[in-house]
Design a protein around this motif. Structure first.
Motif, PDB file in Angstrom:
ATOM      1  N   ASP A 158      46.317  26.208  41.449  1.00  0.00           N
ATOM      2  CA  ASP A 158      46.030  25.383  40.282  1.00  0.00           C
ATOM      3  C   ASP A 158      44.909  24.409  40.617  1.00  0.00           C
ATOM      4  OD1 ASP A 158      47.227  23.104  41.639  1.00  0.00           O
ATOM      5  OD2 ASP A 158      49.186  23.934  41.075  1.00  0.00           O
TER       6      ASP A 158
ATOM      7  N   GLN B  24      44.886  21.347  41.064  1.00  0.00           N
ATOM      8  CA  GLN B  24      45.208  20.300  42.022  1.00  0.00           C
ATOM      9  C   GLN B  24      45.216  20.830  43.464  1.00  0.00           C
ATOM     10  OE1 GLN B  24      47.176  20.693  39.032  1.00  0.00           O
ATOM     11  NE2 GLN B  24      45.619  19.249  38.262  1.00  0.00           N
ATOM     12  N   SER B  25      45.647  22.071  43.657  1.00  0.00           N
ATOM     13  CA  SER B  25      45.817  22.589  45.017  1.00  0.00           C
ATOM     14  C   SER B  25      44.554  23.205  45.614  1.00  0.00           C
ATOM     15  CB  SER B  25      46.939  23.633  45.041  1.00  0.00           C
ATOM     16  OG  SER B  25      46.586  24.784  44.278  1.00  0.00           O
TER      17      SER B  25
END
Length: 494
Positions: free
Chosen positions: A222, A224-225
């Motif tokens: 995603d 964020q990762s």
């Protein structure tokens, strides 16, 4: 025109007449001429006529040979001499279920395999395979990651292709510039997902279905990762998850057993040393419920899911056949007949079991007009409930068996198909005669066995439901008709 032209055309006409006469003579003589017995090597497959198979679907019998390399890799091999080439597939337990706390790690590692090796960048790698007439492939999913090679079997082409392949799977350098580029591609893809209500619903469904389990997060990570993943993390994941003991080597093609053993040994030795990784834990059953994603569109996406089975479940054949009748077989299934054909509520509605290393999802998926979404959901739930209570009819069962038997030869129609089957057999630790056994099990099933298996694994009140679309006033569904109706919307959204 010269004076010799009429003679030339006359001779050509005579030659053509003689050729036609010879072809007619051969056609008349051919049925009376015995086929030569030395035209094919011993053991080569023979073509069969429809009459010759007595109405039974023919399929390619596979002599699957299996062994382990010195480093612990499992090997499955089928000798196929019909074409001067071979297919090699490595299957690793290196999918996103092994990401740990870093969603997208498995996918990035796999995507970077062919971006660089010592002394070669991604362009040199691509040109190397292309110059040898070889094809490299890779991919990462929830349970597994793949790397494949297709090459000519002639040693002059085979050996350099294998040498390059061994470098790609065993010595990737994960260059920083390529990592940045692929990260940017993934991040751009995440932005596009925001414009796809079906994708949004699918992502939310997995979160609702699997909770904190590794299957819950998307395989591609995603927003964020992905930005924080480093080359050091990729190298560490590769050393652990691409180890020989964590690999299944599937081989099909123009190779002897000795050649296959030597090839597998070389590939295995090129991989990092290490054991097989443990399977994920079994997911816990989620609490049933419904979640809606507000999205401005003409249609609503409806997805229903609950935990299904692992790939080695003994009810696999019965559930496969039952689902073909319920909604997995396309036109003619219960769901398609009632939801599309009789009411015109959707272009397509499908149900599917996705067996995995541990329990994967059983899912039903459709799109319908937004103001019919509540009624369509209620109808689908009723159809599932009725099917679980009553089971299929004998006519539906017989039809599904014929369709499975008729399509079964396609599962081994090409070397690429076979190498895929071998990879799955090895990865999920299925018996070597799995394909034959599956077909036998399907043909032996009764109505009651299918009904019992479906009822044992599907709870009509156990669905997690996600919808994506606008909130609008609902309309009653149109009554069913005996004839097929046109779907109520012009163009489906994807």
């Amino acid at each position: 025109m010269t004076e010799r032209s009429p003679l030339r055309y006359g001779l050509l006409g005579l030659a053509l007449l003689l050729l036609i006469g010879a072809l007619v003579w051969l056609a008349q003589r051919a049925p009376q001429t015995a086929a030569p017995t030395t035209s094919a090597p011993a053991g080569a497959p023979r073509l069969e006529s429809l009459a010759g198979i007595n109405g039974k679907p023919a399929h390619r019998a596979l002599d699957i040979q299996s062994w382990r390399t010195a480093e612990g890799a499992k090997v499955l091999f089928v000798e196929a001499r019909q074409l001067p080439m071979f297919d090699l597939r490595l299957t690793f337990a290196a999918g996103s279920s092994q990401d740990g706390g870093t969603p997208g790690l498995a996918l990035l590692t796999n995507a970077m395999l062919n971006e660089g090796v010592p002394g070669k960048d991604t362009t040199a790698i691509a040109e190397g395979f292309e110059g040898l007439g070889a094809q490299f492939g890779n991919g990462a999913y929830r349970d597994m990651a793949l790397a494949s090679l297709r090459s000519l079997s002639d040693p002059d082409k085979r050996e350099p292709a294998l040498q390059l392949f061994r470098q790609v799977v065993g010595q990737p350098t994960f260059p920083e510039d390529a990592l940045v580029r692929i990260k940017n591609q993934l991040l751009a893809g995440f932005e596009l997902q925001k414009q796809n209500p079906g994708k949004l619903a699918s992502l939310e469904l997995n979160r609702q279905l699997f909770g904190q389990h590794p299957y819950a997060h998307p395989s591609d990570g995603d927003a964020q990762s992905i930005p924080g993943i480093t080359r050091a993390q990729l190298a560490a994941f590769h050393a652990k998850a691409y180890a020989a003991g964590n690999a299944v080597i599937a081989l099909v093609g123009d190779l002897s057993r000795a050649e296959a053993e030597a090839l597998a040994a070389q590939v295995s030795a090129a991989l990092p040393a290490g054991p097989a990784l443990a399977k994920p834990a079994q997911p816990e059953a989620p609490k049933p419920g419904q979640k809606h994603i507000e999205y401005p569109s003409a249609q609503t996406h409806l997805m229903l899911a609950q935990l299904g089975i692992a790939r080695d479940d003994p009810d696999y054949a019965a559930l496969y056949l039952g689902n073909q009748i319920l909604g997995g077989g396309g036109f003619g299934t219960r769901l398609m007949e009632e939801v599309r054909e009789k009411r015109g509520l959707t272009y397509g509605i499908y149900s599917t079991f996705t067996p995995m290393q541990v329990r994967g999802p059983f899912m039903i998926n459709l799109q319908t007009r937004a103001d019919y979404s509540a009624g369509a959901l209620e109808l689908v739930q009723k159809l599932v409930r009725d099917f679980l209570a009553q089971g299929p009819s004998q006519e539906e069962l017989d039809k599904a068996k014929r369709e499975v038997a008729g399509s079964f030869p396609l599962s081994t129609a090409s070397n690429a198909d076979i190498v895929g089957q071998l990879g799955a057999i090895g990865f999920y630790d299925l018996p070597l005669n799995h394909l034959e056994l599956f077909l036998q099990q399907v043909q032996a099933l009764t109505v009651e066995q299918v009904r019992t298996a479906m009822a044992r694994h599907i709870d009509p009140d156990g669905f997690v439901i996600v919808s994506a679309g606008p909130t609008v006033a609902q309309q009653p569904l149109p009554p069913p008709t005996g004839a097929a109706k046109q779907p109520v919307t012009a163009v489906p959204e994807h």
